[in-house]
Design an enzyme around this catalytic site. Structure first.
Site, PDB file in Angstrom:
ATOM      1  N   ARG A  82      -5.327   8.112  -0.201  1.00 23.95           N
ATOM      2  CA  ARG A  82      -3.923   7.749   0.065  1.00 23.95           C
ATOM      3  C   ARG A  82      -2.991   8.889  -0.313  1.00 23.95           C
ATOM      4  NH1 ARG A  82      -2.085   2.144  -2.379  1.00 23.95           N
ATOM      5  NH2 ARG A  82      -2.001   3.383  -4.291  1.00 23.95           N
ATOM      6  N   LYS A 184       3.112   6.867  -0.611  1.00 19.68           N
ATOM      7  CA  LYS A 184       3.595   6.634  -1.981  1.00 19.68           C
ATOM      8  C   LYS A 184       4.459   7.815  -2.418  1.00 19.68           C
ATOM      9  CE  LYS A 184       1.634   4.228  -5.953  1.00 19.68           C
ATOM     10  NZ  LYS A 184       2.635   3.173  -6.006  1.00 19.68           N
ATOM     11  N   GLU A 220       6.846  -6.451   1.924  1.00 19.35           N
ATOM     12  CA  GLU A 220       6.262  -6.371   0.571  1.00 19.35           C
ATOM     13  C   GLU A 220       7.403  -6.292  -0.428  1.00 19.35           C
ATOM     14  OE1 GLU A 220       4.240  -2.774  -0.578  1.00 19.35           O
ATOM     15  OE2 GLU A 220       5.275  -1.587   0.919  1.00 19.35           O
TER      16      GLU A 220
HETATM   17  N1  PLP Z   1       3.243  -1.602  -2.599  1.00 22.05           N
HETATM   18  C1  PLP Z   1       3.993  -0.734  -3.303  1.00 22.05           C
HETATM   19  C2  PLP Z   1       5.347  -0.421  -2.801  1.00 22.05           C
HETATM   20  C3  PLP Z   1       3.479  -0.167  -4.483  1.00 22.05           C
HETATM   21  O1  PLP Z   1       4.217   0.670  -5.204  1.00 22.05           O
HETATM   22  C4  PLP Z   1       2.180  -0.519  -4.909  1.00 22.05           C
HETATM   23  C5  PLP Z   1       1.609   0.084  -6.101  1.00 22.05           C
HETATM   24  O2  PLP Z   1       0.847   1.010  -6.058  1.00 22.05           O
HETATM   25  C6  PLP Z   1       1.436  -1.418  -4.130  1.00 22.05           C
HETATM   26  C7  PLP Z   1       1.998  -1.937  -2.990  1.00 22.05           C
HETATM   27  C8  PLP Z   1       0.059  -1.807  -4.527  1.00 22.05           C
HETATM   28  O3  PLP Z   1      -0.872  -0.813  -4.220  1.00 22.05           O
HETATM   29  P1  PLP Z   1      -2.214  -0.672  -5.035  1.00 22.05           P
HETATM   30  O4  PLP Z   1      -2.901  -1.991  -4.929  1.00 22.05           O
HETATM   31  O5  PLP Z   1      -2.952   0.399  -4.342  1.00 22.05           O
HETATM   32  O6  PLP Z   1      -1.835  -0.345  -6.419  1.00 22.05           O
HETATM   33  C1  COI Z   2       1.116   0.601  -9.116  1.00 16.08           C
HETATM   34  O1  COI Z   2       0.850  -0.611  -9.050  1.00 16.08           O
HETATM   35  O2  COI Z   2       0.265   1.451  -9.418  1.00 16.08           O
HETATM   36  C2  COI Z   2       2.433   1.110  -8.828  1.00 16.08           C
HETATM   37  O3  COI Z   2       2.563   2.265  -8.591  1.00 16.08           O
HETATM   38  C3  COI Z   2       3.562   0.205  -8.853  1.00 16.08           C
HETATM   39  C4  COI Z   2       4.674   0.789  -9.652  1.00 16.08           C
HETATM   40  C5  COI Z   2       5.871   0.069  -9.219  1.00 16.08           C
HETATM   41  C6  COI Z   2       4.422   0.697 -11.119  1.00 16.08           C
END
Ligand code: PLP
Ligand code: COI
Length: 341
Positions: A82, A184, A220
């Site tokens: 990612r 991200k 989301e």
């Molecule tokens: N959506 C957003 C905007 C996020 O910042 C995060 C955190 O990483 C997620 C979703 C969840 O992603 P992940 O499950 O890869 O941590």
């Molecule tokens: C994560 O879940 O890793 C994120 O980056 C979310 C953040 C808002 C702490």
């Protein structure tokens, strides 16, 4: 294992300076070999690309102590992939995916005393990030970059742990149509700060963003993807080009299908169908699964039959299975668990 003397059970989701961080610099078109350092400060030009034009992206994953005392991370290869995509979109040099995974494991190993013990409710949050570090004044990408990974022990992302939260439907957007919602980038979070402060002032834990083009579908929140459970026990997750492809959500889809024999639908979810669902929650590395008790939608509350006291039964099963896999109580699919020690 010799762990730090911390009250793990009462740890918030915050920054604690730990012993070592990984640093690698990109200069003259290539990455150096990188090293673990003790200095938690960064010195750079006042005109650095990150400071002027927000050229930065990041990742988030966790390390866990398993039931049998190993220290593991969960699918770091997907964070590497990612971040690769984030870098391409932000005109930043890709940090090779294999080296990313190696660096993650090396930082956790160097800070192994900071990994919270099994059963404490805390975990070690790992934050890889990259930024443009040399002076840039015309609008263009930097030539030099730093890739860095620090770790910090954390407790639950939402106060109250896994008690259902109250969130609102937002009128503001986090991502433009065809913009950067699916990567991200720090900029996606900078522009959400006004809205999250406003939400907290009004008593909401998070903002649910709608699709930026039509405001008719659910996307989301500022920091997590959304899960719904239908009254007949099907898992439904919103699909859109402007949401972040959550690794937790993608893992839960596999858990639902292969471990719990559930039906799963990834599709657009209209705002006007929210009230038909039995359960709702957020998912992400930081959030794990955080149940939503109520959603405030322009003057009225949408309530779920799972109530406001505890997580609904289907989300609870998903939560128990995912965390069981992460903590070594349940056998993981091949390639999901990377052992540190
Ligand atoms: N959506 C957003 C905007 C996020 O910042 C995060 C955190 O990483 C997620 C979703 C969840 O992603 P992940 O499950 O890869 O941590
Ligand atoms: C994560 O879940 O890793 C994120 O980056 C979310 C953040 C808002 C702490």
């Amino acid at each position: 294992m010799d762990t730090k003397n911390i009250d793990w059970g009462n740890l918030a989701f915050g920054y604690v300076k730990t012993d070592k961080r990984f640093v690698s610099n990109f200069k003259n078109g290539k990455w150096d070999s990188g090293e673990l350092v003790s200095d938690a400060s960064i010195v750079m030009s006042e005109c650095a690309g990150v400071l002027q034009y927000a050229q930065t992206c990041f990742e988030g994953l966790k390390a866990y102590t398993t039931e049998d005392g190993r220290v593991v991370t969960f699918r770091p290869n997907l964070n590497a992939e990612r971040m690769h995509n984030s870098c391409l979109r932000m005109e930043m040099p890709v940090f090779p995916e294999k080296d990313f995974v190696k660096a993650v494991l090396s930082v956790v190993k160097a800070n192994v005393k900071w990994v919270p013990p099994y059963g404490s409710g805390a975990t070690l949050y790992i934050r890889p990030f990259m930024f443009g570090s040399n002076a840039v004044i015309g609008v263009k990408p930097a030539d030099e970059y730093q890739f860095r990974i620090f770790v910090t022990p954390v407790g639950p992302y939402f106060k109250g742990g896994i008690k259902p939260i109250y969130v609102r439907i937002s009128d503001r957007d986090r991502a433009a149509p065809h913009g950067t919602g699916d990567i991200k980038a720090g900029l996606n979070y900078a522009m959400s700060l006004y809205n999250i402060v406003d939400a907290h002032k009004k008593g909401f834990a998070e903002n649910i963003y709608l699709d930026p083009a039509t405001h008719t579908c659910v996307e989301e929140t500022g920091g997590a993807n959304i899960l719904f459970v239908t009254k007949d026990g099907k898992l439904v997750t919103p699909k859109s080009d402007s949401i972040l492809p959550s690794i937790t959500r993608r893992s839960l889809i596999t858990v639902a299908k292969d471990y719990l024999n559930m039906e799963v639908e990834e599709r657009s979810v209209r705002k006007d169908e929210i009230s038909d669902f039995a359960e709702c929650g957020l998912c992400g590395t930081a959030a794990v699964i955080s149940p939503i008790g109520k959603i405030f939608d322009h003057g009225k509350d949408i309530c779920f039959s799972s109530g406001t006291e505890k997580m609904g039964p289907v989300l609870q099963k998903l939560y128990d299975t995912l965390t069981g896999i992460q903590m070594g109580r349940i056998k993981a699919p091949d390639g999901w668990i990377y052992e540190v020690k």
